[in-house]
Design a protein around this motif. Sequence first.
Motif, PDB file in Angstrom:
ATOM      1  N   GLU A 432      -3.164   2.440  -8.339  1.00  0.00           N
ATOM      2  CA  GLU A 432      -2.621   2.562  -6.987  1.00  0.00           C
ATOM      3  C   GLU A 432      -1.380   1.686  -6.849  1.00  0.00           C
ATOM      4  OE1 GLU A 432      -5.671   1.340  -4.251  1.00  0.00           O
ATOM      5  OE2 GLU A 432      -6.018  -0.553  -5.271  1.00  0.00           O
ATOM      6  N   PHE A 433      -0.664   1.903  -5.754  1.00  0.00           N
ATOM      7  CA  PHE A 433       0.517   1.095  -5.458  1.00  0.00           C
ATOM      8  C   PHE A 433       0.118  -0.151  -4.681  1.00  0.00           C
ATOM      9  CE2 PHE A 433       2.371   5.372  -5.789  1.00  0.00           C
ATOM     10  CZ  PHE A 433       3.453   5.127  -6.607  1.00  0.00           C
ATOM     11  N   ILE A 434       0.807  -1.255  -4.962  1.00  0.00           N
ATOM     12  CA  ILE A 434       0.712  -2.435  -4.097  1.00  0.00           C
ATOM     13  C   ILE A 434       2.130  -2.931  -3.880  1.00  0.00           C
ATOM     14  CG2 ILE A 434      -0.201  -4.758  -3.788  1.00  0.00           C
ATOM     15  CD1 ILE A 434      -2.496  -4.076  -5.587  1.00  0.00           C
ATOM     16  N   MET A 435       2.497  -3.147  -2.614  1.00  0.00           N
ATOM     17  CA  MET A 435       3.866  -3.550  -2.301  1.00  0.00           C
ATOM     18  C   MET A 435       3.875  -4.416  -1.052  1.00  0.00           C
ATOM     19  SD  MET A 435       4.896   0.258  -1.141  1.00  0.00           S
ATOM     20  CE  MET A 435       3.799   0.858  -2.414  1.00  0.00           C
ATOM     21  N   VAL A 436       4.946  -5.207  -0.920  1.00  0.00           N
ATOM     22  CA  VAL A 436       5.190  -5.928   0.320  1.00  0.00           C
ATOM     23  C   VAL A 436       6.152  -5.071   1.137  1.00  0.00           C
ATOM     24  CG1 VAL A 436       6.105  -8.027   1.361  1.00  0.00           C
ATOM     25  CG2 VAL A 436       4.876  -8.163  -0.803  1.00  0.00           C
ATOM     26  N   PRO A 442       7.624  -2.484  -4.917  1.00  0.00           N
ATOM     27  CA  PRO A 442       6.325  -2.488  -5.593  1.00  0.00           C
ATOM     28  C   PRO A 442       6.053  -3.794  -6.348  1.00  0.00           C
ATOM     29  CG  PRO A 442       7.602  -0.519  -6.146  1.00  0.00           C
ATOM     30  CD  PRO A 442       8.535  -1.471  -5.483  1.00  0.00           C
ATOM     31  N   ILE A 443       4.838  -4.295  -6.175  1.00  0.00           N
ATOM     32  CA  ILE A 443       4.329  -5.375  -7.025  1.00  0.00           C
ATOM     33  C   ILE A 443       3.630  -4.746  -8.225  1.00  0.00           C
ATOM     34  CG2 ILE A 443       2.802  -7.378  -7.125  1.00  0.00           C
ATOM     35  CD1 ILE A 443       3.140  -7.543  -4.031  1.00  0.00           C
ATOM     36  N   PHE A 444       2.839  -3.711  -7.947  1.00  0.00           N
ATOM     37  CA  PHE A 444       2.215  -2.902  -8.996  1.00  0.00           C
ATOM     38  C   PHE A 444       2.500  -1.437  -8.710  1.00  0.00           C
ATOM     39  CE2 PHE A 444      -1.068  -6.396  -9.454  1.00  0.00           C
ATOM     40  CZ  PHE A 444      -0.739  -6.731 -10.753  1.00  0.00           C
ATOM     41  N   ILE A 445       2.657  -0.644  -9.756  1.00  0.00           N
ATOM     42  CA  ILE A 445       2.678   0.808  -9.634  1.00  0.00           C
ATOM     43  C   ILE A 445       1.589   1.362 -10.546  1.00  0.00           C
ATOM     44  CG2 ILE A 445       5.153   0.825  -9.171  1.00  0.00           C
ATOM     45  CD1 ILE A 445       5.516   1.989 -12.025  1.00  0.00           C
ATOM     46  N   PRO A 446       1.082   2.554 -10.251  1.00  0.00           N
ATOM     47  CA  PRO A 446       0.032   3.129 -11.091  1.00  0.00           C
ATOM     48  C   PRO A 446       0.456   3.184 -12.558  1.00  0.00           C
ATOM     49  CG  PRO A 446       0.269   4.414  -9.098  1.00  0.00           C
ATOM     50  CD  PRO A 446       1.390   3.426  -9.099  1.00  0.00           C
ATOM     51  N   MET A 462      -0.228 -12.888   1.000  1.00  0.00           N
ATOM     52  CA  MET A 462      -1.311 -12.730   1.969  1.00  0.00           C
ATOM     53  C   MET A 462      -1.596 -14.030   2.705  1.00  0.00           C
ATOM     54  SD  MET A 462      -3.987 -10.266  -0.035  1.00  0.00           S
ATOM     55  CE  MET A 462      -5.090 -10.179   1.367  1.00  0.00           C
ATOM     56  N   GLU A 463      -1.507 -15.170   2.001  1.00  0.00           N
ATOM     57  CA  GLU A 463      -1.796 -16.468   2.609  1.00  0.00           C
ATOM     58  C   GLU A 463      -0.875 -16.767   3.782  1.00  0.00           C
ATOM     59  OE1 GLU A 463      -1.533 -19.243  -0.575  1.00  0.00           O
ATOM     60  OE2 GLU A 463      -3.416 -18.590  -1.509  1.00  0.00           O
ATOM     61  N   VAL A 464       0.388 -16.360   3.666  1.00  0.00           N
ATOM     62  CA  VAL A 464       1.337 -16.657   4.743  1.00  0.00           C
ATOM     63  C   VAL A 464       1.423 -15.514   5.759  1.00  0.00           C
ATOM     64  CG1 VAL A 464       2.704 -18.187   3.282  1.00  0.00           C
ATOM     65  CG2 VAL A 464       3.342 -15.780   3.456  1.00  0.00           C
ATOM     66  N   GLY A 465       0.591 -14.501   5.575  1.00  0.00           N
ATOM     67  CA  GLY A 465       0.509 -13.446   6.572  1.00  0.00           C
ATOM     68  C   GLY A 465       1.461 -12.298   6.390  1.00  0.00           C
ATOM     69  N   LEU A 466       2.139 -12.213   5.225  1.00  0.00           N
ATOM     70  CA  LEU A 466       3.072 -11.115   4.999  1.00  0.00           C
ATOM     71  C   LEU A 466       2.300  -9.837   4.668  1.00  0.00           C
ATOM     72  CD1 LEU A 466       5.857 -12.963   3.010  1.00  0.00           C
ATOM     73  CD2 LEU A 466       5.972 -12.143   5.348  1.00  0.00           C
ATOM     74  N   PRO A 467       2.810  -8.684   5.114  1.00  0.00           N
ATOM     75  CA  PRO A 467       2.049  -7.447   4.970  1.00  0.00           C
ATOM     76  C   PRO A 467       2.085  -6.883   3.546  1.00  0.00           C
ATOM     77  CG  PRO A 467       4.142  -7.021   6.078  1.00  0.00           C
ATOM     78  CD  PRO A 467       4.069  -8.496   5.863  1.00  0.00           C
ATOM     79  N   VAL A 468       0.954  -6.958   2.871  1.00  0.00           N
ATOM     80  CA  VAL A 468       0.801  -6.334   1.558  1.00  0.00           C
ATOM     81  C   VAL A 468       0.159  -4.969   1.783  1.00  0.00           C
ATOM     82  CG1 VAL A 468      -0.248  -6.508  -0.726  1.00  0.00           C
ATOM     83  CG2 VAL A 468       0.585  -8.572   0.415  1.00  0.00           C
ATOM     84  N   GLN A 469       0.852  -3.917   1.352  1.00  0.00           N
ATOM     85  CA  GLN A 469       0.397  -2.564   1.654  1.00  0.00           C
ATOM     86  C   GLN A 469       0.192  -1.745   0.381  1.00  0.00           C
ATOM     87  OE1 GLN A 469       2.890  -0.556   4.459  1.00  0.00           O
ATOM     88  NE2 GLN A 469       2.713  -2.132   6.021  1.00  0.00           N
ATOM     89  N   GLY A 470      -0.488  -0.626   0.555  1.00  0.00           N
ATOM     90  CA  GLY A 470      -0.635   0.323  -0.546  1.00  0.00           C
ATOM     91  C   GLY A 470      -2.044   0.499  -1.039  1.00  0.00           C
TER      92      GLY A 470
END
Length: 489
Positions: A432-436, A442-446, A462-470
């Motif tokens: 799956e995708f993970i991105m800010v 993308p932080i990770f792509i499939p 995540m600790e500072v509250g930034l939206p990590v999506q995907g």
Amino acid sequence: MSQYETPLFSGLIEHAKKDPVQFHIPGHKKGTGIDPEFRHFIGDNALSIDLINIGPLDDLHQPKGMIKQAQDLAAEAFDADQTFFSVQGTSGAIMTMVMTVCGPGDKIIVPRNVHKSVMSAIVFSGATPIFIHPAIDEKLGISHGITTDSVARALEQHPDAKGVLVINPTYFGMAADLRKIVEIAHSYKVPVLVDEAHGVHIHFHEDLPLSAMQAGADMAATSVHKLGGSMTQSSILNIKGNLINPKRVQSILSMLTTTSTSYLLLASLDVARKRLATEGKELISQTIELAQYIRREVNSIPHLLCVGEEILQLDAVYDYDPTKLIISVKELGLSGFDVEKWLRDNHNIEVEMSDLYNILCIVTPGDTKREADILISALKELAAQPINNNDMVKAEVLLPDIPLLALTPRDAFYAKTELVPFDESEGRIIAEFIMVYPPGIPIFIPGEIITEDNLTYIKKNMEVGLPVQGPEDFDLRYLRVIKEQKAIR
């Protein structure tokens, strides 16, 4: 036709004046069938031109009338051979660019800090991304563009690539030497695709970076709605030269586009083009002047830095857009996210984005000195508060190395998968995708192998509250990975 004309918008107004009896969609029938409160708020004028592709109004999927005329005027304004309107945003235009040049197994050279729409198109097309690491700004903790040397090396190693994709300018307003990149790619007969989501205005002012069409790029997906005055979700796709087949572009764009195209969005593109072409230079001059005023004032505030021309000393920054205000807040002992929230809660100010170390504010022709002074006053108030030096944020650049790609993104996306605990996922292949987001990098792509560095980077955001999506699991307790086959004993 003249750039002062608006064939699409004017044609819609003339049609609405005839007040035809409508036995076609949309079902609200000029607003009479819509919720009265909504109708009162939106207004009858807007609802009267919320229409569908009936005969007199042309068809975006096969334009021959007023839409074609509007697109032709846009092509002239942007110095393109052909322009296509997009009601799927720039994401739809970017996916069209990638899918025009790539099929299953084809290589495409892309910077790692691409928008998620690029990676979506790579999954759809079955292409294999060849990543270039963008230059890292250790002072600001952000990534810039790609260098001409990195493009040359990538093409030397992969001369069979079907395209080179460049972000120009970047989300933060930094521009590469696009003309040189185009020259390098064209020496291999490889087309250059430009993500110009944040650069519609640069074409209309000589004090801004070169636009994609000015630099000789083959395709450019340009967000008119972001900085050019059209309505949200409306963008254009420009093409130029003989390396791209416009009929294939139209075909793919049509595949990705709703058949119920919004004429409100299309009309807003028509009028935005007129204003940029006829008044753009004057409006953008005023915008640059206002942005520079804010920059000077912010730089006079202790513990704040608003990046300016000094950024051009970096090899990776050939030019920059001064209407983008990157304000470094780390010396306040706060994260950018903290400052974004403080501005919202205390002064009703919304910024474009924040990250670990900065906030980003954009200035457009829609801003005035009034809004500028509100921002400056708020930042002065924030900076006057006591600072605990022990809490001062150290600009530690956490951007990890690009993970190894074990499978093509498409193969990974459609493979058999399973969920594993986040902290037990290192070494597995992610599906799956993970991105800010924003900006959707993308932080990770499939297909990539999960590394400890990337897991740490996700946790830090995540600790500072930034939206990590995907990811499928919004709380990121689990990640979806390729299912491992057990050895038979």
